[in-house]
Design a protein around this motif. Structure first.
Motif, PDB file in Angstrom:
ATOM      1  N   MET A  37       0.905  -1.106  -0.157  1.00  0.00           N
ATOM      2  CA  MET A  37       0.086  -0.037  -0.001  1.00  0.00           C
ATOM      3  C   MET A  37       0.829   1.209  -0.034  1.00  0.00           C
ATOM      4  O   MET A  37       0.504   2.179  -0.890  1.00  0.00           O
ATOM      5  N   ASP A 119       2.028  -5.006  11.970  1.00  0.00           N
ATOM      6  CA  ASP A 119       1.733  -4.315  10.700  1.00  0.00           C
ATOM      7  C   ASP A 119       2.553  -3.316  10.350  1.00  0.00           C
ATOM      8  O   ASP A 119       2.798  -3.030   9.244  1.00  0.00           O
ATOM      9  N   TRP A 174     -16.578   8.728  26.881  1.00  0.00           N
ATOM     10  CA  TRP A 174     -17.784   9.240  26.788  1.00  0.00           C
ATOM     11  C   TRP A 174     -18.707   8.863  25.178  1.00  0.00           C
ATOM     12  O   TRP A 174     -19.922   8.749  25.705  1.00  0.00           O
ATOM     13  N   VAL A 176     -19.942   6.022  22.305  1.00  0.00           N
ATOM     14  CA  VAL A 176     -19.992   4.560  21.865  1.00  0.00           C
ATOM     15  C   VAL A 176     -18.669   4.210  20.944  1.00  0.00           C
ATOM     16  O   VAL A 176     -18.184   3.457  21.442  1.00  0.00           O
ATOM     17  N   ASN A 177     -18.651   4.855  20.106  1.00  0.00           N
ATOM     18  CA  ASN A 177     -17.572   4.540  19.007  1.00  0.00           C
ATOM     19  C   ASN A 177     -16.494   5.758  18.641  1.00  0.00           C
ATOM     20  O   ASN A 177     -17.096   6.558  17.898  1.00  0.00           O
ATOM     21  N   HIS A 180     -14.203   6.779  14.461  1.00  0.00           N
ATOM     22  CA  HIS A 180     -14.421   7.792  13.695  1.00  0.00           C
ATOM     23  C   HIS A 180     -13.607   9.134  13.817  1.00  0.00           C
ATOM     24  O   HIS A 180     -13.121   9.699  12.969  1.00  0.00           O
ATOM     25  N   TRP A 183      -9.818   8.623  13.651  1.00  0.00           N
ATOM     26  CA  TRP A 183      -9.648   8.356  12.073  1.00  0.00           C
ATOM     27  C   TRP A 183      -9.539   9.831  11.519  1.00  0.00           C
ATOM     28  O   TRP A 183      -8.590  10.022  10.688  1.00  0.00           O
ATOM     29  N   THR A 184     -10.710  10.556  11.837  1.00  0.00           N
ATOM     30  CA  THR A 184     -10.740  11.821  11.123  1.00  0.00           C
ATOM     31  C   THR A 184      -9.610  12.805  11.514  1.00  0.00           C
ATOM     32  O   THR A 184      -9.014  13.361  10.373  1.00  0.00           O
ATOM     33  N   SER A 187      -6.226  11.377   9.955  1.00  0.00           N
ATOM     34  CA  SER A 187      -6.105  11.445   8.213  1.00  0.00           C
ATOM     35  C   SER A 187      -5.491  12.560   8.092  1.00  0.00           C
ATOM     36  O   SER A 187      -4.932  12.641   6.891  1.00  0.00           O
ATOM     37  N   VAL A 188      -5.520  13.646   8.827  1.00  0.00           N
ATOM     38  CA  VAL A 188      -4.955  14.821   8.451  1.00  0.00           C
ATOM     39  C   VAL A 188      -3.494  14.887   8.124  1.00  0.00           C
ATOM     40  O   VAL A 188      -2.893  15.550   7.475  1.00  0.00           O
ATOM     41  N   GLU A 190      -1.972  13.009   6.291  1.00  0.00           N
ATOM     42  CA  GLU A 190      -1.798  12.822   4.938  1.00  0.00           C
ATOM     43  C   GLU A 190      -1.145  14.087   4.218  1.00  0.00           C
ATOM     44  O   GLU A 190      -0.243  13.882   3.362  1.00  0.00           O
ATOM     45  N   PHE A 191      -1.420  15.141   4.858  1.00  0.00           N
ATOM     46  CA  PHE A 191      -1.143  16.630   4.125  1.00  0.00           C
ATOM     47  C   PHE A 191       0.403  16.392   4.251  1.00  0.00           C
ATOM     48  O   PHE A 191       1.268  17.030   3.676  1.00  0.00           O
ATOM     49  N   TYR A 194       3.575  15.782   1.891  1.00  0.00           N
ATOM     50  CA  TYR A 194       4.388  16.331   0.981  1.00  0.00           C
ATOM     51  C   TYR A 194       4.798  17.881   1.558  1.00  0.00           C
ATOM     52  O   TYR A 194       4.021  18.287   2.520  1.00  0.00           O
ATOM     53  N   ILE A 203      -3.950  25.705   5.526  1.00  0.00           N
ATOM     54  CA  ILE A 203      -3.432  24.238   5.644  1.00  0.00           C
ATOM     55  C   ILE A 203      -2.030  24.209   6.426  1.00  0.00           C
ATOM     56  O   ILE A 203      -1.817  23.364   7.337  1.00  0.00           O
TER      57      ILE A 203
END
Lengths: 263, 268
Positions: A37, A119, A174, A176-177, A180, A183-184, A187-188, A190-191, A194, A203
């Motif tokens: 990947m 992994d 606080w 349930v899950n 997300h 992850w949100t 994921s930042v 990734e900027f 580069y 940004i």
């Protein structure tokens, strides 16, 4: 106190290695898959540079250095702090968190030491190859000081990743899950693969002062390839420290609010 | 009063559960828009002062990035059908699925269309809307390009389904469905043109990508949309897509029959 924890971590480490060797095929497929990947990501940069010679003044190896440094930091977090992702589903919701609280050691330490994520190993090795190759191609004579600095930068980067994940993972107390939210924010990063100066200024500001992933790649790389941002490179360890202080406060606040599941 | 309290508690739990799904959608949309933003800036840096590269203009590349992302989310990256097939092979549910009075592959295809429609509305539409506001997205080059694009897109999703089906069947030989999914994702994100238009590939890689069917999942429909492939050439592209559907259909059929025999042996 510190030695006790180091000794303990080594014990956990040994157990985790045993688990890994037990499922050897899964280990190989997992490592290969995430490696593959990541390679498609670097391949993307390679194809781009078959069409242009520089990207806003950055050469191919300048960019792969940024890329490689981020991969190293990210994979340290992936290997050693991966259990933070499952704090909600596997510990709090199933009531396993109580076990951690009952032990005579720090529950946070216990949570982290409980898992070694195989992994991430493939990514670490690929990141290492990319970083070394970039430094070599850029004709940078590092010396012992340079190597020590790289290690410091990568460890700081890994700590930055872990601290940010710890802050978002604490929300598991606080909601349930929490996956997300983790992850949100995660994921930042990734900027930061580069150079920041290709993006809009806003940004850059976010990546530096709000979710400071740029201190895991862009600023450290600037120490070696002077592109005009080197004054910030040395701050990486400080950013990591400050983030951990904040993260630990958030964690303590979360644990205070913890009430076990009834089951 | 107590009853009301109980009812409120139950309502509260259900709201929490729904919030999990809502946050999943938000997170997904956010991450995909983030990818569009990153690619947008990279391409702007690549183009620099130039207005055209490899026959694709600066404004076309923005549209390319957005549409390829949409196809990417709904086709390549979505957990799709291969994971499901791997799972039912692993837990034995496949024997029940095979007993149903409908062809297994056809049933799987219908299932895939359902997933596609669902994810298109939930993930695709928000990404299109936000991307349009941020960067602008151009309409199909002509009315004809629009119509041909729709046909090409449907063929693309069928090819994608057949590839997924094929990969899913590998589940008869290995239990690591996750590993297969990641391999598929890495390979297809590249060879389909989802990350970079095939036109940008250097020599020999371009020849490989042109030869394989994966380019027909992303690259072909979008070049039709943009009008870079039009008229007779567009029809030819559609025919090639159709040919791949037939070839892949045959391959999966043969693979399926072979793999099924393995199950019977195991079961016997």
């Amino acid at each position: 106190m510190l030695f006790k924890y180091i000794r303990l971590y080594i014990e956990f480490f040994k157990q985790n290695i045993k688990i890994m060797l037990e499922y050897r095929a899964d280990f190989i497929i997992g490592a290969m898959a995430s490696l593959f990947m990541q390679m498609s990501g670097i391949f993307f940069v390679w194809v781009i540079f078959k069409n242009v010679t520089t990207l806003q003044g950055w050469t191919f190896y300048d960019i792969t250095l940024v890329y490689g440094l981020l991969m190293l930091s990210k994979s340290l977090n992936h290997i050693f702090f991966d259990n933070l992702w499952v704090l909600g589903p596997q510990y709090i919701r199933q009531g396993n968190f109580d076990t951690l609280l009952l032990r005579p050691i720090s529950p946070l330490f216990h949570l982290i030491a409980n898992r070694l994520q195989q992994d991430g190993i493939g990514n670490f090795l690929l990141g290492l190859v990319i970083t070394v190759k970039s430094l070599y191609e850029l004709n940078l004579n590092l010396g012992i000081k340079g190597v020590a600095l790289i290690i410091l930068f990568v460890v700081s980067g890994g700590a930055i990743f872990a601290a940010i994940n710890l802050i978002t993972a604490t929300s598991s107390f606080w909601v349930v899950n929490s996956y997300h939210l983790i992850w949100t924010v995660y994921s930042v990063n990734e900027f930061a693969l580069y150079p920041l100066n290709i993006y809009h200024k806003a940004i850059g500001i976010i990546l530096t002062w709000v979710i400071p992933y740029a201190f895991a790649s862009f600023y450290p790389a600037n120490y070696f390839i002077h592109k005009g941002y080197e004054q910030l490179s040395f701050i990486s360890p400080i950013v990591a420290l400050v983030l951990w202080v904040i993260a630990l406060r958030v964690w303590r606040f979360g644990i205070k609010n913890y009430t076990s599941t009834g089951s | 009063m107590i009853l009301l309290k109980k009812m409120l508690a139950i309502a509260n739990i259900n709201i929490k559960v729904i919030l999990v799904y809502v946050s999943a959608v938000w997170a997904n949309v956010f991450v995909n828009i983030l990818q569009v933003v990153i690619l947008y800036y990279i391409w702007m840096a690549v183009y620099g002062g130039q207005t055209q590269l490899h026959g694709i203009s600066k404004s076309q590349i923005v549209t390319y990035v957005i549409i390829s992302r949409i196809i990417f989310i709904n086709g390549i990256v979505s957990w799709g059908i291969n994971q499901w097939i791997s799972d039912i092979i692993k837990d034995g549910q496949i024997s029940i699925e095979m007993l149903r009075p409908i062809d297994f592959q056809l049933m799987t295809y219908a299932r895939r269309i359902g997933v596609l429609v669902f994810s298109m509305i939930l993930y695709g539409v928000p990404v299109i809307v936000v991307s349009k506001i941020l960067f602008g997205i151009s309409l199909p080059a002509t009315f004809n390009s629009g119509v041909l694009f729709i046909i090409s897109f449907l063929l693309a999703m069928t090819i994608n389904f057949l590839v997924e089906f094929f990969i899913g069947l590998i589940g008869f030989y290995t239990t690591n469905g996750w590993g297969l999914q990641v391999f598929k994702e890495a390979l297809l994100s590249f060879l389909s043109g989802a990350l970079i238009p095939i036109a940008f590939f250097p020599g020999w890689i371009r020849q490989i990508a042109d030869f394989l069917p994966f380019k027909d999942i992303v690259y072909t429909p979008i070049t039709i949309y943009l009008g870079n492939t039009s008229g007779e050439q567009a029809i030819k592209s559609l025919l090639f897509q159709f040919m791949w559907v037939v070839v892949l259909l045959l391959c999966t059929r043969i693979f399926y029959t072979t793999a099924i025999k393995k199950v019977t042996v195991q079961g016997g």
